[in-house]
Design an enzyme around this catalytic site. Structure first.
Site, PDB file in Angstrom:
ATOM      1  N   TYR A  54       0.839  -1.194   0.000  1.00  0.00           N
ATOM      2  CA  TYR A  54       0.000   0.000   0.000  1.00  0.00           C
ATOM      3  C   TYR A  54       0.879   1.252   0.000  1.00  0.00           C
ATOM      4  O   TYR A  54       1.671   1.477   0.914  1.00  0.00           O
ATOM      5  CB  TYR A  54      -0.931   0.025   1.210  1.00  0.00           C
ATOM      6  N   GLN A 291     -16.739   9.325   8.873  1.00  0.00           N
ATOM      7  CA  GLN A 291     -17.087   8.091   8.165  1.00  0.00           C
ATOM      8  C   GLN A 291     -16.890   6.877   9.067  1.00  0.00           C
ATOM      9  O   GLN A 291     -17.674   5.933   9.027  1.00  0.00           O
ATOM     10  CB  GLN A 291     -16.229   7.958   6.908  1.00  0.00           C
TER      11      GLN A 291
END
Length: 336
Positions: A54, A291
């Protein structure tokens, strides 16, 4: 936040895992990434998933800094190995003994810890004998650098072979990390039954289908600013399969279902995957702390059978169920 056993192991993970694929070190600035991690901790999330690939190792470093100062024993940190990293030379990828043993040390250094709780084979390596791979994982476990071993996106046959070798070598294969959502159901007919038999739990990624199941994309509508569908660093490509009008129309048909249960569409999507008892945890990502706060409310939600049937009916024409997609989407050879 509720917790579940990871497969048949004694390790428990939070039902919602915080993951930093396509966010930390790439899509989201470091300060925002740290704020999201702290929001996850405040919400009761104890499980954090990352991978060396990542942002070409940067995501692990960001997560390590964000978790610095936390009680290590209260966290479950997961990372992965397989895809090319660093200068991407011929041995900077795959599941060879060399790459695994070198990669675990790099991951631990970036994460700022002396061990990870689960070390995962990010894909199956067709170029390395499975015995070599599993022996290397066994040595990582014996060295105390990982407590458990998992895999990601392995087929039912690969899971069975890996599980058998792990037992011979004296450790346990505890998890698989596949894509799974109400739109992508390819693991249900083969991978899940095999995993249940072997004691392997699923830690699923993309439970909201890269954001499509949040309902923020509408047929013919403008793409929201800052959304994954606008992300030129990888998010746009990953979400493209779902950006069809028939899919977007069907997703809007889930709104009455979510409303009936007092849930947002994203909460409904997360609760849906957690109804599968072979799912140990669902991974969420975030670009804003709010979120995280919204999504953790899916933990502990029970959807009755009639609701699951309604969801099946709404998505019947667009949900993918072909079990062959797991093998079809897997790398046929190393990428360098």
């Amino acid at each position: 936040m509720e917790h579940r056993h990871l497969g048949s192991s004694g390790l428990k993970v939070s039902e919602i895992t915080y993951g930093n694929w396509l966010t930390h070190g790439s899509q989201v600035e470091n300060d925002a990434a740290v704020a999201c991690v702290h929001a996850a901790l405040d919400a009761g999330i104890t499980t954090f998933d990352t991978a060396d690939v990542y942002a070409n190792t940067a995501a692990e470093s960001v997560l390590g800094r964000a978790l610095k100062g936390q009680r290590r024993e209260s966290l479950e940190i997961l990372t992965k190995v397989y895809f090319p990293t660093g200068p991407k030379g011929p041995n900077d990828t795959g599941l060879s003994r060399k790459h695994i043993l070198e990669s675990i040390d790099g991951s631990l250094r970036r994460l700022g810890t002396d061990h990870v709780d689960v070390y995962q084979a990010h894909r199956y390596d067709t170029e390395t004998p499975l015995t070599e791979t599993m022996q290397a994982f066994a040595d990582v476990v014996r060295a105390g650098k990982a407590f458990y071993v998992g895999v990601s996106e392995w087929t039912a046959e690969q899971l069975r072979e890996g599980h058998a070798l792990a037992r011979e070598l004296g450790f346990q294969l505890v998890s698989n990390q596949p894509q799974y959502s109400a739109l992508w159901r390819v693991i249900e007919s083969e991978v899940v039954p095999t995993s249940e038999e072997l004691g392997i739990g699923q830690i699923v990624f993309s439970p909201v289908a890269q954001g499509v199941l949040t309902g923020k994309y509408t047929p013919g509508g403008e793409l929201p600013a800052g959304s994954r569908a606008r992300d030129e660093k990888g998010g746009k490509t990953m979400i493209s399969r779902w950006m069809r009008d028939d899919v977007l129309v069907a997703v809007q048909g889930l709104r009455p279902v979510a409303d009936d249960h007092g849930l947002s569409l994203s909460q409904l999507a997360l609760a849906w995957v957690l109804q599968n008892r072979n799912v140990s945890s669902a991974i969420i990502g975030a670009s804003r702390p709010e979120q995280v706060v919204e999504n953790v409310k899916a933990s502990g939600v029970t959807l009755p059978p009639e609701t699951l049937q309604r969801i099946d009916e709404v998505l019947a024409g667009v949900a993918e169920r072909d079990p062959g997609k797991t093998a079809e989407n897997a790398p046929k050879a190393r990428l360098v």
